[in-house]
Design a protein around this motif. Structure first.
Motif, PDB file in Angstrom:
ATOM      1  N   ALA A 133      34.801 -28.237 116.144  1.00  0.00           N
ATOM      2  CA  ALA A 133      36.063 -27.531 116.389  1.00  0.00           C
ATOM      3  C   ALA A 133      35.808 -26.189 117.079  1.00  0.00           C
ATOM      4  O   ALA A 133      36.536 -25.809 118.007  1.00  0.00           O
ATOM      5  CB  ALA A 133      36.826 -27.329 115.078  1.00  0.00           C
ATOM      6  N   ALA A 134      34.774 -25.484 116.652  1.00  0.00           N
ATOM      7  CA  ALA A 134      34.446 -24.185 117.261  1.00  0.00           C
ATOM      8  C   ALA A 134      34.053 -24.361 118.729  1.00  0.00           C
ATOM      9  O   ALA A 134      34.494 -23.592 119.601  1.00  0.00           O
ATOM     10  CB  ALA A 134      33.329 -23.503 116.484  1.00  0.00           C
ATOM     11  N   ILE A 135      33.251 -25.371 119.007  1.00  0.00           N
ATOM     12  CA  ILE A 135      32.854 -25.631 120.396  1.00  0.00           C
ATOM     13  C   ILE A 135      34.074 -26.026 121.226  1.00  0.00           C
ATOM     14  O   ILE A 135      34.244 -25.550 122.353  1.00  0.00           O
ATOM     15  CB  ILE A 135      31.750 -26.712 120.447  1.00  0.00           C
ATOM     16  CG1 ILE A 135      30.457 -26.142 119.857  1.00  0.00           C
ATOM     17  CG2 ILE A 135      31.527 -27.205 121.875  1.00  0.00           C
ATOM     18  CD1 ILE A 135      29.364 -27.168 119.641  1.00  0.00           C
TER      19      ILE A 135
ATOM     20  N   THR B 293      31.754 -31.543 106.763  1.00  0.00           N
ATOM     21  CA  THR B 293      32.631 -30.387 106.940  1.00  0.00           C
ATOM     22  C   THR B 293      32.017 -29.388 107.923  1.00  0.00           C
ATOM     23  O   THR B 293      32.693 -28.891 108.831  1.00  0.00           O
ATOM     24  CB  THR B 293      32.914 -29.699 105.589  1.00  0.00           C
ATOM     25  OG1 THR B 293      33.478 -30.663 104.708  1.00  0.00           O
ATOM     26  CG2 THR B 293      33.861 -28.528 105.747  1.00  0.00           C
ATOM     27  N   VAL B 294      30.737 -29.104 107.765  1.00  0.00           N
ATOM     28  CA  VAL B 294      30.033 -28.173 108.655  1.00  0.00           C
ATOM     29  C   VAL B 294      30.037 -28.724 110.081  1.00  0.00           C
ATOM     30  O   VAL B 294      30.282 -27.992 111.048  1.00  0.00           O
ATOM     31  CB  VAL B 294      28.592 -27.911 108.151  1.00  0.00           C
ATOM     32  CG1 VAL B 294      27.791 -27.142 109.188  1.00  0.00           C
ATOM     33  CG2 VAL B 294      28.613 -27.165 106.831  1.00  0.00           C
ATOM     34  N   LEU B 295      29.781 -30.011 110.213  1.00  0.00           N
ATOM     35  CA  LEU B 295      29.780 -30.645 111.522  1.00  0.00           C
ATOM     36  C   LEU B 295      31.167 -30.571 112.172  1.00  0.00           C
ATOM     37  O   LEU B 295      31.287 -30.234 113.362  1.00  0.00           O
ATOM     38  CB  LEU B 295      29.331 -32.107 111.399  1.00  0.00           C
ATOM     39  CG  LEU B 295      29.165 -32.876 112.702  1.00  0.00           C
ATOM     40  CD1 LEU B 295      28.144 -32.201 113.604  1.00  0.00           C
ATOM     41  CD2 LEU B 295      28.752 -34.306 112.418  1.00  0.00           C
ATOM     42  N   LEU B 296      32.212 -30.840 111.416  1.00  0.00           N
ATOM     43  CA  LEU B 296      33.577 -30.761 111.946  1.00  0.00           C
ATOM     44  C   LEU B 296      33.936 -29.334 112.361  1.00  0.00           C
ATOM     45  O   LEU B 296      34.573 -29.119 113.400  1.00  0.00           O
ATOM     46  CB  LEU B 296      34.583 -31.284 110.925  1.00  0.00           C
ATOM     47  CG  LEU B 296      34.633 -32.805 110.757  1.00  0.00           C
ATOM     48  CD1 LEU B 296      35.559 -33.185 109.603  1.00  0.00           C
ATOM     49  CD2 LEU B 296      35.091 -33.459 112.042  1.00  0.00           C
TER      50      LEU B 296
END
Length: 176
Positions: free
Chosen positions: A11-13, A4-7
């Motif tokens: 997404a933010a990038i 979840t943190v990776l996704l």
């Protein structure tokens, strides 16, 4: 949890990159100052590359800068190649046009720290007992410039140098 943190990070990038892509394709920076000197005194200080570098704030940022002049000393074809520290970079500035005593145009080609190809324009307009000098630069905004512009105010950064340069020009031109 890690997934979840990776996704969220990806997404933010992605959103940041998409936002950067929507930024303007060109930029412009301009600063002006009134100097208590006639345009006829100021014009040669801008049009002559060696004189230009006596007050140019970028030439002052690295006393050990490698520099080479070519072409005529002044006017169209006058060229200044430079390579300096991180504050100066590597590039070339050349006079591309001159209308005495009211305008000088230059081409600034940078190769380091980022490639850029920009037009620089100085206009000199009578203003009371002095001359209103405007230093302007414009050019295309590469994607990296658009991305950097999200975090750094390029107008303020470059504008601060233009203001310092105009102050240096004022001090030089207003000497008796």
């Amino acid at each position: 949890m890690l997934k979840t943190v990776l996704l969220i990070g990806v997404a933010a990038i992605a959103l940041l990159l998409i936002f950067a892509a929507t930024r303007p394709d060109t930029f412009a920076v301009e600063r002006s100052a009134t100097i208590a000197a006639p345009a006829s005194k100021l014009f040669p200080l801008i049009n002559d590359m060696r004189q230009f570098n006596t007050w140019n704030p970028y030439a002052r940022k690295d006393p050990a800068m490698k520099a080479a002049y070519s072409g005529p000393a002044a006017g169209p074809g006058a060229v200044f190649d430079f390579e300096g520290n991180k504050d100066v970079g590597k590039g070339r500035i050349s006079v591309t046009g001159a209308t005495e005593p009211s305008q000088v145009t230059m081409q600034l080609d940078m190769w380091e720290p980022f490639e850029g190809h920009n037009e620089v324009r100085f206009t000199l307009v009578p203003d009371g007992a002095g001359t209103r000098v405007t230093w302007a630069m414009s050019g295309p905004s590469a994607f990296i410039t658009k991305l950097m512009g999200i975090f750094f105010n390029m107008d303020q950064m470059i504008g601060k140098d233009f203001e310092a340069g105009l102050t240096n020009l004022r001090q030089l031109a207003e000497k008796p």
